[in-house]
Design an enzyme around this catalytic site. Structure first.
Site, mmCIF file in Angstrom:
data_model
loop_
_atom_site.group_PDB
_atom_site.id
_atom_site.type_symbol
_atom_site.label_atom_id
_atom_site.label_comp_id
_atom_site.label_asym_id
_atom_site.label_seq_id
_atom_site.Cartn_x
_atom_site.Cartn_y
_atom_site.Cartn_z
ATOM 1 N N LYS A 173 0.041 -37.071 -49.848
ATOM 2 C CA LYS A 173 0.806 -36.912 -51.384
ATOM 3 C C LYS A 173 2.819 -37.502 -51.189
ATOM 4 C CE LYS A 173 3.457 -34.982 -53.805
ATOM 5 N NZ LYS A 173 4.735 -35.429 -54.105
ATOM 6 N N CYS A 281 18.295 -35.991 -43.592
ATOM 7 C CA CYS A 281 18.397 -35.476 -43.010
ATOM 8 C C CYS A 281 19.174 -34.966 -41.749
ATOM 9 C CB CYS A 281 16.973 -33.953 -42.634
ATOM 10 S SG CYS A 281 16.420 -34.804 -41.468
ATOM 11 N N GLU A 383 23.605 -28.232 -48.595
ATOM 12 C CA GLU A 383 23.066 -29.559 -47.904
ATOM 13 C C GLU A 383 23.962 -30.115 -49.703
ATOM 14 O OE1 GLU A 383 19.146 -30.984 -48.068
ATOM 15 O OE2 GLU A 383 20.189 -31.195 -46.366
#
Ligand code: NAD
Length: 498
Positions: A173, A281, A383
């Site tokens: 997905k 990330c 973040e």
């Protein structure tokens, strides 16, 4: 308008839910396609295809399974330019950076070409009188992976390559922001010889994710994305009896010791802070110079380089970075820069309001640098996932070490120093998953494992490396005794090896 559907049972199928999401070109702000958002029944149809195909694939000998990946790697190399262009058009990153995205996925496909060796079990001859004990690693069955927008080639391959090599069937997905590359990868896997139904791509949003998390035939779920969703997916998957590994957000620090090679450190920060517009990330978003002199020199050297970053659409082959992914990301990042100013951080380079001629509606944010950021500020805790670097000044090594250690996230961290003792102490004590010593983005290679600590990861096994083989297989242990070793009579006492 082009409509992007799903890939189920070896074929492209159009979406039937009636729900779609826009896919933008981040450089122009134009909608370039619509992606179908799957319903529960569309997800279910993929599971049924996967379930039907999986037993035969699991029974295919491991050398044959490996050969599909040998061929797939060949096809990835052959189609590299086409895949990179497709990726950049939806993500916005430069074409060279997209090739890096693809190659880091390809390397995991190379790693799983060793599946005949990687999936071998263990054997103990003579564990007792005429007793042999052995274990085998059998596939989980049907697995699913949910991926973020920022690595639309690498992360799907990190997931489906080990899962499929181990004999599982897989439902991917992908992120609804950049769904085209995952679909193309599924086509290439079929061209490489994968039987239909083993790799299915179901596009969608929360509805598709929830259908995965509650489907009784999906045995394992792997997720990469933001921390709140990682936490949700982990909890829901576990509650539904699935094994799960979920990787979340990050706030990666780089400590710069007074003895570091400052030019190397500055160049490292430029690439790790602003490459891919900070949407990695493992991007460095906090620089921690130790001592005032180190800090002053660092900021003095960084500022002009940030001001002269070349920002452009993916079609500009000289661009250092492109736009961010969506209008919402653009607004969020600009809002956080505003917040940093309100909180009292010193804005040394301001990327707000950056406009590129001819691309006025693109989602560009200029490189931004804050100095004198403190741990209480939102811009330190959050973040940002954009081209924004914060400098937090530390008095000494212990203060610098305490910063990443106290931070909520624990994905990656780096130290720049020439002092082996300091580097060794840092690597040993810091509570973070991936450490770079004079390496700014320490993403482990395919044959080691990737994963953070603290709020950056939920679950106990990492991505790729031998951890991925453990995640995608169940251990079965067999104890066998041959008739010559059997004594007459029933034994009622717990058998031991006294
Ligand atoms: P995201 O969490 O918004 O989306 C990730 C996936 O979750 C997508 O497929 C999305 O469709 C799905 N999703 C979104 N909202 C959902 C909901 N409410 N319920 C169920 N599913 C939902 O993340 P993103 O913006 O696509 O990616 C960026 C994030 O991913 C950053 O936080 C980044 O640090 C993180 N990331 C982590 C790693 C790692 O290995 N730790 C790697 C890459 C990216």
């Amino acid at each position: 308008m082009r409509e992007i559907g799903h890939f189920i049972g070896g074929n492209h199928v159009a979406g039937t839910s009636g729900r779609t999401a826009d896919v933008f070109n981040p450089a122009t702000g134009e909608v370039q396609a619509k992606v179908s958002l799957a319903s529960v029944s569309e997800l279910r149809s993929a599971v049924e295809n996967a379930k039907a195909a999986q037993p035969q694939w699991a029974a295919t000998n491991p050398q044959r399974r490996a050969r599909v990946f040998f061929k797939f790697v060949e096809l990835l190399n052959k189609h590299m330019d086409e895949l990179a262009e497709l990726l950049s058009r939806e993500h916005g990153k430069t074409v060279e950076d997209s090739k890096g995205d693809i190659v880091r996925g390809l390397e995991v496909c190379e790693f799983v070409c060793g599946i005949p060796h990687l999936q071998k079990g263990e054997f103990t001859e003579g564990a007792g009188p005429a007793i042999d004990m052995y274990s085998m690693r059998q596939p989980v069955g049907v697995g699913a992976g949910i991926t973020p927008f920022n690595f639309p080639a690498m992360i799907p391959m990190w997931m489906f390559a080990p899962a499929i090599a181990c004999g599982n069937a897989f439902i991917l997905k992908p992120s609804e922001r950049d769904p085209s590359v995952p679909l193309r990868l599924a086509e290439l896997m079929i061209e490489a010889g994968l039987p239909a139904g083993i790799l299915n791509v179901v596009n969608g949003d929360k509805a598709a994710v929830d259908a995965i998390l509650t489907d009784p035939d999906i045995g394992a779920v792997t997720f990469v994305g933001s921390t709140p969703i990682a936490r949700y997916v982990y909890g829901t998957a576990a509650m539904n009896g699935k094994r799960a590994q979920c990787f979340g957000g990050a706030k990666n620090h780089m400590i710069i010791m007074p003895d570091a090679d400052m030019d190397q450190a500055v160049n490292a920060l430029m690439g790790a802070g602003y490459g891919s517009a900070g949407e990695r990330c493992m991007a460095i978003s906090v620089a921690v110079p130790v001592g005032e002199e180190t800090a002053n020199l660092l900021v003095e050297k960084l500022a002009p380089k940030i001001e002269s970053l070349r920002i452009g659409p993916y079609t500009d082959d000289k661009a250092d970075m492109g736009p961010v992914v969506t209008k919402e990301a653009h607004a969020r990042i600009n809002g956080l820069i505003d917040r940093g100013v309100e909180e009292g951080a010193k804005l040394v380079v301001d990327g707000r309001g950056f406009k590129l001629q001819g691309y006025e509606d693109g989602y560009f944010v200029g490189g931004t640098l804050f100095d004198h950021v403190t741990p209480e500020m939102d811009i330190y805790k959050t973040e940002i996932f954009g081209p924004v670097l914060s400098v937090v000044r530390a008095k000494n090594y212990e203060d610098a070490l305490a910063l990443p250690m106290k931070h909520e996230y624990g994905n990656g961290v780096a130290i720049y120093t020439r002092d082996g003792d300091a580097a060794r102490d840092f690597a040993s004590r810091v509570n973070i998953g991936m450490i770079g010593i004079n390496v700014p983005i320490p993403v482990p290679l395919a044959y080691h494992s990737f994963g953070g600590w603290k709020a950056s990861s939920f679950g106990d096994l990492n991505q790729h490396g031998t951890d991925s083989i453990k995640f995608w297989t169940k251990t079965k242990t067999i104890t066998a005794r041959w008739p010559s070793g059997i004594k007459d009579g029933a034994e009622f006492v717990m058998p031991t090896m006294k």
